[in-house]
Design a protein around this motif. Sequence first.
Motif, short mmCIF file in Angstrom:
data_model
loop_
_atom_site.label_atom_id
_atom_site.label_comp_id
_atom_site.label_asym_id
_atom_site.label_seq_id
_atom_site.Cartn_x
_atom_site.Cartn_y
_atom_site.Cartn_z
N THR A 267 0.81 -1.23 0.00
CA THR A 267 0.00 0.00 0.00
C THR A 267 0.84 1.27 0.00
N GLU A 268 2.02 1.24 0.63
CA GLU A 268 2.88 2.42 0.70
C GLU A 268 4.31 2.03 0.35
N PRO A 269 4.59 1.70 -0.92
CA PRO A 269 5.94 1.24 -1.29
C PRO A 269 7.03 2.28 -1.05
N GLN A 270 6.71 3.58 -1.22
CA GLN A 270 7.73 4.61 -1.00
C GLN A 270 8.13 4.68 0.47
N LEU A 271 7.13 4.63 1.36
CA LEU A 271 7.42 4.63 2.80
C LEU A 271 8.20 3.38 3.19
N TRP A 272 7.83 2.24 2.65
CA TRP A 272 8.52 0.99 2.94
C TRP A 272 9.99 1.07 2.51
N GLU A 273 10.23 1.64 1.32
CA GLU A 273 11.62 1.77 0.85
C GLU A 273 12.40 2.72 1.74
N ARG A 274 11.73 3.80 2.21
CA ARG A 274 12.43 4.78 3.04
C ARG A 274 12.87 4.17 4.38
N ILE A 275 11.95 3.47 5.07
CA ILE A 275 12.32 2.93 6.38
C ILE A 275 13.32 1.79 6.24
N ASN A 276 13.32 1.09 5.09
CA ASN A 276 14.32 0.06 4.86
C ASN A 276 15.71 0.64 4.68
N ASN A 277 15.77 1.82 4.05
CA ASN A 277 17.06 2.45 3.79
C ASN A 277 17.59 3.18 5.01
N GLU A 278 16.70 3.87 5.75
CA GLU A 278 17.16 4.71 6.85
C GLU A 278 17.33 3.96 8.17
N LYS A 279 16.57 2.86 8.38
CA LYS A 279 16.65 2.04 9.60
C LYS A 279 16.13 2.77 10.85
N ALA A 280 16.41 4.07 10.96
CA ALA A 280 15.92 4.82 12.12
C ALA A 280 15.68 6.26 11.68
N SER A 281 14.49 6.77 11.93
CA SER A 281 14.15 8.15 11.57
C SER A 281 13.12 8.66 12.57
N THR A 282 13.09 9.99 12.71
CA THR A 282 12.18 10.60 13.67
C THR A 282 11.46 11.77 13.00
N MET A 283 10.13 11.75 13.06
CA MET A 283 9.28 12.84 12.58
C MET A 283 9.61 13.23 11.14
N GLU A 284 9.63 12.23 10.26
CA GLU A 284 9.83 12.51 8.84
C GLU A 284 8.47 12.76 8.19
N PRO A 285 8.33 13.84 7.37
CA PRO A 285 7.04 14.11 6.73
C PRO A 285 6.74 13.09 5.64
N TYR A 286 5.47 12.67 5.58
CA TYR A 286 5.04 11.75 4.53
C TYR A 286 3.55 11.96 4.27
N HIS A 287 3.26 12.54 3.09
CA HIS A 287 1.88 12.78 2.67
C HIS A 287 1.09 13.56 3.72
N GLY A 288 1.73 14.59 4.28
CA GLY A 288 1.06 15.43 5.27
C GLY A 288 1.15 14.92 6.69
N ALA A 289 1.47 13.64 6.87
CA ALA A 289 1.62 13.08 8.22
C ALA A 289 3.08 13.12 8.64
N MET A 290 3.35 12.73 9.89
CA MET A 290 4.70 12.63 10.41
C MET A 290 4.96 11.19 10.84
N ILE A 291 6.05 10.61 10.36
CA ILE A 291 6.37 9.20 10.60
C ILE A 291 7.71 9.09 11.31
N SER A 292 7.75 8.29 12.37
CA SER A 292 9.01 7.89 13.00
C SER A 292 9.13 6.38 12.90
N ALA A 293 10.34 5.90 12.64
CA ALA A 293 10.54 4.45 12.45
C ALA A 293 11.82 4.03 13.13
N ARG A 294 11.86 2.79 13.59
CA ARG A 294 13.05 2.24 14.24
C ARG A 294 13.16 0.74 13.91
#
Length: 656
Positions: A267-294
């Motif tokens: 459903t969100e291939p761009q977001l999936w690719e981003r979190i796979n590449n970055e491994k850890a991120s905080t408050m990254e903008p995505y389609h108007g929302a804010m995403i943190s991943a670890r």
Amino acid sequence: MSDATQNSPKPHANEAHIWQSKLNRKRLIFGAGLVALAMLSGVVLYSKLKEERITLLREQHEEKITLAVIDINRELGDIRNTLRLLSTDNGIIDSLSLFNPLNTHKLSTVFSRFGKAVDNLLQIRWLDERGHERVRINIEQGKIETVNENALQNKGDRYYFKNAMKVKPPEIYISPIDLNIEKGAIVWPFQPVFRIGYQTTEIYGMRHGLLMINYDISNLIDKVRSLNTPDAEVMLVDAWGNWLMHPNKKQEWGTLLGQPYNSLKQTEPQLWERINNEKASTMEPYHGAMISARLIMLSTKAAPAVAENIYMLVRTPDETIDNIKWESLQPALLLMLGILLVGGRILWRDFAMQHNLRQLTHTLAHEKHELKLLNHELDGALSRQQLLQNELVETRKLSSLGMMVAGVAHELNTPIGGAIISTSSLKNGHRSLKKSIEEGLSRQALEDYLTNTEEGLTLVEHNLTRAANLVKSFKRLALDRSNEEVVSFNLAQVVSDLLCSLTPKLKSSGTTIINHIDTELMLTGYPGIVSQILQNLIINAITYGTCGMSHGEIRLDARLDDTWVIMTVSDNGKGVAPELKESLFDPFVTSGRGLGHTGLGLHLVHQWVTRLMHGRITLESPKAGDTAFVIYLPKNAPHSHPSNNGSSPEKANNSD
């Protein structure tokens, strides 16, 4: 004469016209500047309020990720300890011994005893090297069921068996999170499980095979799910992009339920690719929302070929971000309107004051009064800043206390848990002996009981002794921190107690402490302050120096030079930025402002060393990237009062 009289007012009229033109030009410039000031002030206030709210959200994201990671890592640690404890059970070792026939009955008995003692276990089994189940017990709602031999299966083609057989002991394999399946069907309600495997090998005198347990993590999933809020939605994704936890439960377990499109990857291939590449991120903008991943690694780095990962996501919806923007915009618009109104009032008053010099005097007096009020406000702001600095110092102390308490809890958990399990094993052995006495006690049963009891008591004594030593260590550390008197103390003992309390922090950071403090080195001074100085420098090295390094090292050295003790705290990390070296010990100087750091840690260290201990501290860079703090302390510190020199270093600054 009459002509001269008639013409005389003209020069005055021209001067008045010129003066009026200049005045109007000034008013026009003032009006334009007023509009510019109103817009600039509105933009600055909007940006400040928005950033404050975003910062609160960022802290909320980081807090939820930290709490979830702590819960997951604690659960993984308990799982690993559980399987290691099972693998070292004497009954397991005897049953799988290469020198004895395979004793499936004894294996089943040990499995059953273990299943009753440990919560959340769903299945315990031993598979031979070809994947055949030789012994298996099922646990359902506390009831133990031993599977008949003709119902045992071959699991040699299962991914978890193949991967687990690649992990060499003493490492433990942990599978991806899966759903529990019984009799070919997914159990309802869903039971998310870990499959944990430990390879038994001939190297340890055991038959080659695999000890495996199925561990129910429903409580862990519920605990992580409880962190979910409307402003911060908590989610878990497996290594293939499938939802393990989602605010909409219909999205979960898509592939296992035959719904492969219910996944982040689809459903969100761009977001999936981003979190796979970055491994850890905080408050990254995505389609108007804010995403943190670890990224959370389940298996250890010792088995990278079969390591399985999961991702922790925290999402703030776009509606919340829009609300933040609107709530920040409202005060900004009000400020702009207020400035324009105030400016308009000033212009109106300027018009009125042109006709009355007294009004001009009144205006000057009014401005003088406003200047006094502004000076008064500045004095108040300075006082508040002083109070804030004191509060930050106290917060630093509370953070240190929290770290010490966390060290106590973490370090005491293992020996006390081991003692409890050993006591449970001794109880079971005691019941078996009573039963044997009733049925006819054999010599072999008595010898087995005595052997197992001796080993169990030894293990209990070892664990309780270790726990007692830890308590003594932490008690010394706490007493040193609260003592404000000059005392004689052993520097190595103070360092040892400190490192014991920092064990969890060191383990989580992957940093190794190399301690070369002489065990015979004695000082006279404030052991609690020395402990706090070393703690601040070690935490600073972990945070800024060795952060992100797989082989970070911090070295502690101390030597006696005449009447001075020279201590060195060095690391092999990233070093100090050149622009910070000259002001590193100044208050509020930090390169981690965005991470919530205040910049008071090294300032406090400098104040403690120079003001309280009457020593000095320098920064050195032995090699490119390395950092070393060299501290010179008198062997016999003069009498001072810590409350005046240590806990309130800002007072010492005021005296300079």
